[in-house]
Design an enzyme around this catalytic site. Structure first.
Site, PDB file in Angstrom:
ATOM      1  N   ARG A  33       0.850  -1.209   0.000  1.00 40.93           N
ATOM      2  CA  ARG A  33       0.000   0.000   0.000  1.00 40.93           C
ATOM      3  C   ARG A  33       0.882   1.255   0.000  1.00 40.93           C
ATOM      4  O   ARG A  33       0.607   2.225  -0.711  1.00 40.93           O
ATOM      5  CB  ARG A  33      -0.906   0.028   1.227  1.00 40.93           C
ATOM      6  CG  ARG A  33      -1.765  -1.218   1.424  1.00 40.93           C
ATOM      7  CD  ARG A  33      -3.034  -1.216   0.584  1.00 40.93           C
ATOM      8  NE  ARG A  33      -3.862  -2.357   0.936  1.00 40.93           N
ATOM      9  CZ  ARG A  33      -3.824  -3.554   0.331  1.00 40.93           C
ATOM     10  NH1 ARG A  33      -3.017  -3.738  -0.710  1.00 40.93           N
ATOM     11  NH2 ARG A  33      -4.594  -4.549   0.728  1.00 40.93           N
ATOM     12  N   GLU A 178     -13.866 -14.917   8.773  1.00 45.80           N
ATOM     13  CA  GLU A 178     -13.783 -14.324   7.427  1.00 45.80           C
ATOM     14  C   GLU A 178     -13.476 -15.402   6.393  1.00 45.80           C
ATOM     15  O   GLU A 178     -12.312 -15.755   6.187  1.00 45.80           O
ATOM     16  CB  GLU A 178     -12.688 -13.242   7.381  1.00 45.80           C
ATOM     17  CG  GLU A 178     -12.567 -12.601   5.998  1.00 45.80           C
ATOM     18  CD  GLU A 178     -11.499 -11.515   5.910  1.00 45.80           C
ATOM     19  OE1 GLU A 178     -10.694 -11.374   6.842  1.00 45.80           O
ATOM     20  OE2 GLU A 178     -11.471 -10.813   4.883  1.00 45.80           O
ATOM     21  N   LYS A 220     -17.579 -12.109   8.444  1.00 48.85           N
ATOM     22  CA  LYS A 220     -17.011 -11.146   7.479  1.00 48.85           C
ATOM     23  C   LYS A 220     -16.877 -11.833   6.125  1.00 48.85           C
ATOM     24  O   LYS A 220     -15.845 -12.448   5.831  1.00 48.85           O
ATOM     25  CB  LYS A 220     -15.648 -10.653   7.981  1.00 48.85           C
ATOM     26  CG  LYS A 220     -14.909  -9.778   6.985  1.00 48.85           C
ATOM     27  CD  LYS A 220     -13.763  -9.024   7.627  1.00 48.85           C
ATOM     28  CE  LYS A 220     -12.991  -8.232   6.589  1.00 48.85           C
ATOM     29  NZ  LYS A 220     -12.139  -7.210   7.161  1.00 48.85           N
ATOM     30  N   SER A 262     -14.093  -5.574   1.442  1.00 44.81           N
ATOM     31  CA  SER A 262     -14.293  -4.911   0.147  1.00 44.81           C
ATOM     32  C   SER A 262     -13.586  -5.660  -0.980  1.00 44.81           C
ATOM     33  O   SER A 262     -14.005  -5.562  -2.139  1.00 44.81           O
ATOM     34  CB  SER A 262     -13.880  -3.441   0.196  1.00 44.81           C
ATOM     35  OG  SER A 262     -12.537  -3.254   0.573  1.00 44.81           O
ATOM     36  N   GLY A 263     -12.533  -6.381  -0.693  1.00 41.73           N
ATOM     37  CA  GLY A 263     -11.966  -7.348  -1.634  1.00 41.73           C
ATOM     38  C   GLY A 263     -11.434  -6.815  -2.948  1.00 41.73           C
ATOM     39  O   GLY A 263     -11.309  -7.571  -3.910  1.00 41.73           O
ATOM     40  N   GLY A 264     -11.166  -5.506  -3.020  1.00 43.75           N
ATOM     41  CA  GLY A 264     -10.648  -4.955  -4.279  1.00 43.75           C
ATOM     42  C   GLY A 264     -11.690  -4.141  -5.039  1.00 43.75           C
ATOM     43  O   GLY A 264     -11.398  -3.589  -6.100  1.00 43.75           O
ATOM     44  N   ARG A 293      -9.328  -1.589   2.136  1.00 43.75           N
ATOM     45  CA  ARG A 293      -9.033  -0.657   1.048  1.00 43.75           C
ATOM     46  C   ARG A 293     -10.166   0.338   0.783  1.00 43.75           C
ATOM     47  O   ARG A 293      -9.919   1.521   0.555  1.00 43.75           O
ATOM     48  CB  ARG A 293      -8.713  -1.451  -0.233  1.00 43.75           C
ATOM     49  CG  ARG A 293      -7.337  -2.044  -0.217  1.00 43.75           C
ATOM     50  CD  ARG A 293      -7.204  -3.177  -1.217  1.00 43.75           C
ATOM     51  NE  ARG A 293      -7.923  -4.383  -0.796  1.00 43.75           N
ATOM     52  CZ  ARG A 293      -7.956  -5.522  -1.475  1.00 43.75           C
ATOM     53  NH1 ARG A 293      -7.311  -5.594  -2.622  1.00 43.75           N
ATOM     54  NH2 ARG A 293      -8.605  -6.565  -1.015  1.00 43.75           N
TER      55      ARG A 293
HETATM   56  P1  13P Z   1     -10.374  -5.261   2.063  1.00 43.78           P
HETATM   57  O1  13P Z   1     -11.658  -4.570   2.451  1.00 43.78           O
HETATM   58  O2  13P Z   1      -9.344  -4.350   1.487  1.00 43.78           O
HETATM   59  O3  13P Z   1     -10.635  -6.495   1.246  1.00 43.78           O
HETATM   60  O4  13P Z   1      -9.711  -5.737   3.415  1.00 43.78           O
HETATM   61  C1  13P Z   1     -10.489  -6.306   4.385  1.00 43.78           C
HETATM   62  C2  13P Z   1      -9.705  -7.301   5.119  1.00 43.78           C
HETATM   63  O5  13P Z   1      -9.567  -7.217   6.321  1.00 43.78           O
HETATM   64  C3  13P Z   1      -9.147  -8.442   4.371  1.00 43.78           C
HETATM   65  O6  13P Z   1      -8.820  -9.444   5.246  1.00 43.78           O
END
Ligand code: 13P
Length: 337
Positions: A33, A178, A220, A262-264, A293
């Site tokens: 990042r 998650e 999550k 959010s996953g990208g 992100r």
């Molecule tokens: P993102 O929302 O950027 O995908 O990150 C969340 C997260 O904690 C991934 O493990």
């Protein structure tokens, strides 16, 4: 804030449309990042960046919990205040990522992965609890490609999530489970739906087998979307409908909150998806956010590692936090951006 039980902690985190700031990037991920803005990933820079985020005005009211990486849980702000205290001063709860990342499953030639970190977890949880952590996170990754995911990989990962959740609840913290089905690939939204559904079914079966207290757990998940390089991208409304359908079919009603990764997805797309789901409504759990992100990106870009940009960067995070709280209440629209 007196929250005595894991049920109260889980409910608090997602109360009134609040969500989670995922700031638990491991040092290598934080490095990536920072590379994007030309900042070195030193311990001091990581501390300055996180201190800036946690002092943003918008944390209070919009963010119920902040997930940290091990290093951050132990760091102090420039004035000597522990970063954990900055979070608590904003009436948010500190959480900690406890998994130790991914290993190949079942062997080096495989495209699948299994999450590491059960060894010594009980001992680490005891220390994290004493350092103020109220909740924890473990990320399992499921990849979609021609012949994967295999049932064996889904099972092994969901079983590990359940064993993790048990250890965490025994230590009086909320486990955030998650199971991330990655967006990477050219698959259709239907394929993502099928794999997410199978994964969630297996997860809740494993959680039941381990006798996990669902009322003291947060899920999550990924949203159900088309693959990141799919020829046809499903529109916002279809993502919202398919995601809500998938969750209704697989997630027990006593779970207090579902907070998406959010996953990208871009920050605006992630917010629009969350809002569209909450406009559908009629589900038993809170549907909120645990974005990394999609909450941090505008702030990171505004910061550029420079002191003179701190206020602007804090405003950028505060704005995204508020937009996502509105979306978690189904009360967002594009005009607010
Ligand atoms: P993102 O929302 O950027 O995908 O990150 C969340 C997260 O904690 C991934 O493990």
């Amino acid at each position: 804030m007196s929250l005595n039980t894991i049920e109260e902690i889980a409910e608090f985190i997602v109360s009134d449309g609040k969500g989670i700031l995922a700031a638990d990037e491991s040092n290598p991920t934080c490095g990536k990042r920072f590379d994007s803005i030309g900042v070195d990933s030193t311990e001091a820079n990581r501390r300055d960046y996180r201190e800036m985020l946690f002092r943003s005005r918008g944390i209070q009211d919009n963010i119920g919990g902040v997930i940290l990486f091990d290093e951050t849980l132990r760091q102090k702000a420039q004035d000597g205040t522990p970063l954990v205290e900055l979070i608590k001063n904003q009436e948010a709860l500190p959480g900690i990522k406890v998994d130790k990342g991914l290993a190949s499953f079942p062997n080096e030639s495989s495209e699948e992965s299994i999450t590491q970190g059960l060894d010594g977890l009980d001992k680490r949880c005891k220390e994290y609890f004493s350092l103020g952590a109220k909740f924890t996170k473990w990320r399992a990754v499921i990849n979609i490609s021609d012949n994967i995911p295999t049932d064996e990989c889904i099972h092994a990962n969901m079983e590990a999530l359940a064993r993790y959740a048990k250890i965490v609840q025994n230590n009086n913290m909320v486990p955030m489970v998650e199971p991330e089905v990655l967006m990477d690939g050219d698959h259709s939204i239907e394929k993502c739906y099928e794999v997410t559904s199978k994964t969630l079914k297996e997860l809740f079966k494993c959680l039941q087998d381990e006798d996990i207290n669902i009322r003291g757990t947060i899920l999550k998940p990924n949203m159900v979307t088309s693959g990141s390089i799919a020829a046809h991208k499903a529109p916002i409304e279809e993502v919202a409908e398919m995601t809500v359908k998938c969750l209704k079919e697989n997630v027990p009603s006593e779970l207090p909150g579902i907070t998406f990764l959010s996953g990208g997805q871009s920050d605006l797309t992630a917010t629009a998806h969350l809002d569209a789901m909450n406009k559908i409504g009629s589900f038993p759990w809170k549907l909120s956010f645990s974005f990394g992100r999609a909450l941090q990106q505008p702030s990171l870009k505004a910061w550029q590692g420079k002191k003179e940009n701190v206020s602007l960067a804090q405003e950028a995070l505060s704005h995204r936090a508020l937009m996502n709280k509105l979306a978690a209440n189904g009360a967002w629209n594009k005009g607010f951006e």
